[in-house]
Motif scaffolding. Structure first.
Motif, PDB file in Angstrom:
ATOM      1  N   SER A 226       0.837  -1.203   0.000  1.00 18.29           N
ATOM      2  CA  SER A 226       0.000   0.000   0.000  1.00 18.29           C
ATOM      3  C   SER A 226       0.864   1.242   0.000  1.00 18.29           C
ATOM      4  O   SER A 226       2.052   1.197   0.326  1.00 18.29           O
ATOM      5  CB  SER A 226      -0.911   0.017   1.226  1.00 18.29           C
ATOM      6  N   SER A 227       0.234   2.349  -0.336  1.00 22.17           N
ATOM      7  CA  SER A 227       0.940   3.626  -0.295  1.00 22.17           C
ATOM      8  C   SER A 227       1.272   4.001   1.146  1.00 22.17           C
ATOM      9  O   SER A 227       2.235   4.731   1.394  1.00 22.17           O
ATOM     10  CB  SER A 227       0.100   4.717  -0.954  1.00 22.17           C
ATOM     11  N   VAL A 228       0.485   3.498   2.117  1.00 23.31           N
ATOM     12  CA  VAL A 228       0.772   3.797   3.520  1.00 23.31           C
ATOM     13  C   VAL A 228       2.109   3.181   3.920  1.00 23.31           C
ATOM     14  O   VAL A 228       2.922   3.817   4.594  1.00 23.31           O
ATOM     15  CB  VAL A 228      -0.361   3.290   4.447  1.00 23.31           C
ATOM     16  N   LEU A 229       2.367   1.955   3.495  1.00 20.50           N
ATOM     17  CA  LEU A 229       3.648   1.316   3.792  1.00 20.50           C
ATOM     18  C   LEU A 229       4.793   2.110   3.176  1.00 20.50           C
ATOM     19  O   LEU A 229       5.843   2.315   3.797  1.00 20.50           O
ATOM     20  CB  LEU A 229       3.651  -0.124   3.285  1.00 20.50           C
ATOM     21  N   SER A 230       4.590   2.610   1.964  1.00 26.45           N
ATOM     22  CA  SER A 230       5.600   3.455   1.328  1.00 26.45           C
ATOM     23  C   SER A 230       5.873   4.699   2.158  1.00 26.45           C
ATOM     24  O   SER A 230       7.023   5.099   2.352  1.00 26.45           O
ATOM     25  CB  SER A 230       5.128   3.855  -0.069  1.00 26.45           C
ATOM     26  N   ASP A 231       4.808   5.319   2.674  1.00 27.09           N
ATOM     27  CA  ASP A 231       4.968   6.509   3.514  1.00 27.09           C
ATOM     28  C   ASP A 231       5.721   6.183   4.801  1.00 27.09           C
ATOM     29  O   ASP A 231       6.526   6.986   5.286  1.00 27.09           O
ATOM     30  CB  ASP A 231       3.614   7.119   3.860  1.00 27.09           C
ATOM     31  N   LEU A 232       5.471   5.001   5.363  1.00 30.35           N
ATOM     32  CA  LEU A 232       6.170   4.603   6.589  1.00 30.35           C
ATOM     33  C   LEU A 232       7.670   4.445   6.328  1.00 30.35           C
ATOM     34  O   LEU A 232       8.498   4.845   7.152  1.00 30.35           O
ATOM     35  CB  LEU A 232       5.582   3.315   7.155  1.00 30.35           C
ATOM     36  N   TYR A 233       8.016   3.863   5.183  1.00 30.04           N
ATOM     37  CA  TYR A 233       9.435   3.759   4.835  1.00 30.04           C
ATOM     38  C   TYR A 233      10.055   5.145   4.635  1.00 30.04           C
ATOM     39  O   TYR A 233      11.219   5.376   4.951  1.00 30.04           O
ATOM     40  CB  TYR A 233       9.634   2.900   3.586  1.00 30.04           C
ATOM     41  N   LEU A 234       9.268   6.068   4.102  1.00 29.91           N
ATOM     42  CA  LEU A 234       9.745   7.438   3.937  1.00 29.91           C
ATOM     43  C   LEU A 234      10.049   8.065   5.298  1.00 29.91           C
ATOM     44  O   LEU A 234      11.093   8.697   5.489  1.00 29.91           O
ATOM     45  CB  LEU A 234       8.687   8.253   3.196  1.00 29.91           C
ATOM     46  N   ILE A 235       9.158   7.868   6.258  1.00 31.60           N
ATOM     47  CA  ILE A 235       9.391   8.383   7.618  1.00 31.60           C
ATOM     48  C   ILE A 235      10.598   7.694   8.232  1.00 31.60           C
ATOM     49  O   ILE A 235      11.436   8.341   8.882  1.00 31.60           O
ATOM     50  CB  ILE A 235       8.126   8.186   8.482  1.00 31.60           C
ATOM     51  N   GLN A 236      10.716   6.390   8.017  1.00 30.79           N
ATOM     52  CA  GLN A 236      11.880   5.661   8.525  1.00 30.79           C
ATOM     53  C   GLN A 236      13.170   6.262   7.960  1.00 30.79           C
ATOM     54  O   GLN A 236      14.157   6.442   8.681  1.00 30.79           O
ATOM     55  CB  GLN A 236      11.776   4.184   8.145  1.00 30.79           C
ATOM     56  N   SER A 237      13.145   6.604   6.683  1.00 26.56           N
ATOM     57  CA  SER A 237      14.308   7.225   6.056  1.00 26.56           C
ATOM     58  C   SER A 237      14.627   8.571   6.697  1.00 26.56           C
ATOM     59  O   SER A 237      15.799   8.896   6.954  1.00 26.56           O
ATOM     60  CB  SER A 237      14.059   7.394   4.556  1.00 26.56           C
ATOM     61  N   GLN A 238      13.597   9.354   6.999  1.00 24.35           N
ATOM     62  CA  GLN A 238      13.801  10.651   7.649  1.00 24.35           C
ATOM     63  C   GLN A 238      14.420  10.490   9.035  1.00 24.35           C
ATOM     64  O   GLN A 238      15.290  11.271   9.433  1.00 24.35           O
ATOM     65  CB  GLN A 238      12.467  11.396   7.748  1.00 24.35           C
ATOM     66  N   VAL A 239      13.969   9.473   9.765  1.00 27.28           N
ATOM     67  CA  VAL A 239      14.537   9.224  11.097  1.00 27.28           C
ATOM     68  C   VAL A 239      15.997   8.814  10.971  1.00 27.28           C
ATOM     69  O   VAL A 239      16.865   9.314  11.700  1.00 27.28           O
ATOM     70  CB  VAL A 239      13.723   8.153  11.861  1.00 27.28           C
ATOM     71  N   HIS A 240      16.284   7.918  10.038  1.00 30.78           N
ATOM     72  CA  HIS A 240      17.681   7.508   9.823  1.00 30.78           C
ATOM     73  C   HIS A 240      18.558   8.696   9.448  1.00 30.78           C
ATOM     74  O   HIS A 240      19.697   8.814   9.906  1.00 30.78           O
ATOM     75  CB  HIS A 240      17.766   6.434   8.737  1.00 30.78           C
ATOM     76  N   LEU A 241      18.019   9.586   8.603  1.00 29.22           N
ATOM     77  CA  LEU A 241      18.795  10.779   8.232  1.00 29.22           C
ATOM     78  C   LEU A 241      19.088  11.638   9.451  1.00 29.22           C
ATOM     79  O   LEU A 241      20.194  12.141   9.611  1.00 29.22           O
ATOM     80  CB  LEU A 241      18.023  11.609   7.204  1.00 29.22           C
ATOM     81  N   ALA A 242      18.089  11.815  10.314  1.00 31.74           N
ATOM     82  CA  ALA A 242      18.295  12.602  11.535  1.00 31.74           C
ATOM     83  C   ALA A 242      19.348  11.965  12.431  1.00 31.74           C
ATOM     84  O   ALA A 242      20.059  12.662  13.156  1.00 31.74           O
ATOM     85  CB  ALA A 242      16.973  12.752  12.293  1.00 31.74           C
ATOM     86  N   MET A 243      19.473  10.638  12.350  1.00 32.86           N
ATOM     87  CA  MET A 243      20.476   9.915  13.136  1.00 32.86           C
ATOM     88  C   MET A 243      21.827   9.852  12.412  1.00 32.86           C
ATOM     89  O   MET A 243      22.770   9.261  12.923  1.00 32.86           O
ATOM     90  CB  MET A 243      19.975   8.495  13.429  1.00 32.86           C
ATOM     91  N   ARG A 244      21.879  10.424  11.218  1.00 34.47           N
ATOM     92  CA  ARG A 244      23.068  10.399  10.360  1.00 34.47           C
ATOM     93  C   ARG A 244      23.461   8.976   9.950  1.00 34.47           C
ATOM     94  O   ARG A 244      24.632   8.683   9.694  1.00 34.47           O
ATOM     95  CB  ARG A 244      24.246  11.123  11.011  1.00 34.47           C
ATOM     96  N   ALA A 245      22.455   8.117   9.881  1.00 32.63           N
ATOM     97  CA  ALA A 245      22.661   6.743   9.412  1.00 32.63           C
ATOM     98  C   ALA A 245      22.314   6.730   7.925  1.00 32.63           C
ATOM     99  O   ALA A 245      21.235   6.292   7.513  1.00 32.63           O
ATOM    100  CB  ALA A 245      21.790   5.771  10.207  1.00 32.63           C
TER     101      ALA A 245
END
Length: 197
Positions: A132-151
């Motif tokens: 679903s597009s919701v799962l895609s959005d969750l991965y997008l948020i996960q990516s944002q969190v990883h970026l904030a962690m500099r991972a």
């Protein structure tokens, strides 16, 4: 809708909800807040403050308030929305997943990165079998969190997964996934992401 009899008040609430989302998309946060507040009031009066529709608007209000730097209030609204969904046994509804994504985003903005990552990872694992597009959005948020962690490598992988899922659905978030990588220290990641797209 305002000129119609009271029987049409619920349609007014739904419309105000959507107007609030439009104002939020245009970064007109005061107008978004006013529209969503009125939508919440109408839904509470007609459907009750324990309804799924009310919870949906609560989630959006949480997003609006967090963007207005009212983090605690925004987080409280999303937490309340999740409580309503859980009480109604709607944890399998995609709006529940959207609310958990919003919670992770707000926690990220508050600098609570480990907690945000735990929530988003848990929700992805919970619904990973649903395309679903919701799962895609969750991965997008996960990516944002990883970026904030500099991972950056993890951010890249999450963004690519989001892009892949968007390609399977509507493609709406693919460009946003790529833009997430603009802050990565290694610009080759951005080029790789563009090739994936």
């Amino acid at each position: 809708w305002r000129s119609q009899p009271n029987a049409f008040q619920l349609q007014l609430g739904f419309t105000l909800n959507n107007i609030g989302l439009a104002h939020m998309a245009m970064d007109e946060l005061d107008l978004a807040h006013a529209s969503m507040k009125e939508a919440l009031d109408i839904k509470a009066a007609i459907l009750g403050p324990e309804s799924a529709s009310y919870a949906s608007s609560l989630t959006y209000m949480g997003r609006i308030e967090s963007r207005m730097n009212r983090m605690e209030s925004g987080l409280g609204r999303v937490e309340r929305a999740l409580e309503i969904y859980e009480h109604l046994e709607l944890k399998d509804h995609l709006r529940y997943s959207i609310a958990r994504g919003e919670m992770a985003s707000i926690l990220r903005d508050q600098g609570m990165l480990e907690r945000a990552l735990d929530i988003i990872n848990d929700e992805i694992e919970r619904i990973v079998d649903r395309s679903s597009s919701v799962l895609s959005d969750l991965y997008l948020i996960q990516s944002q969190v990883h970026l904030a962690m500099r991972a950056y490598a993890s951010a890249y992988q999450s963004a690519v997964t989001s892009i892949d899922l968007n390609t399977e659905t509507v493609g709406a978030g693919a460009s946003e996934s790529i833009l997430l990588l603009r802050d990565a220290s290694n610009s080759s990641l951005v080029l790789d992401a563009l090739e994936v797209k």
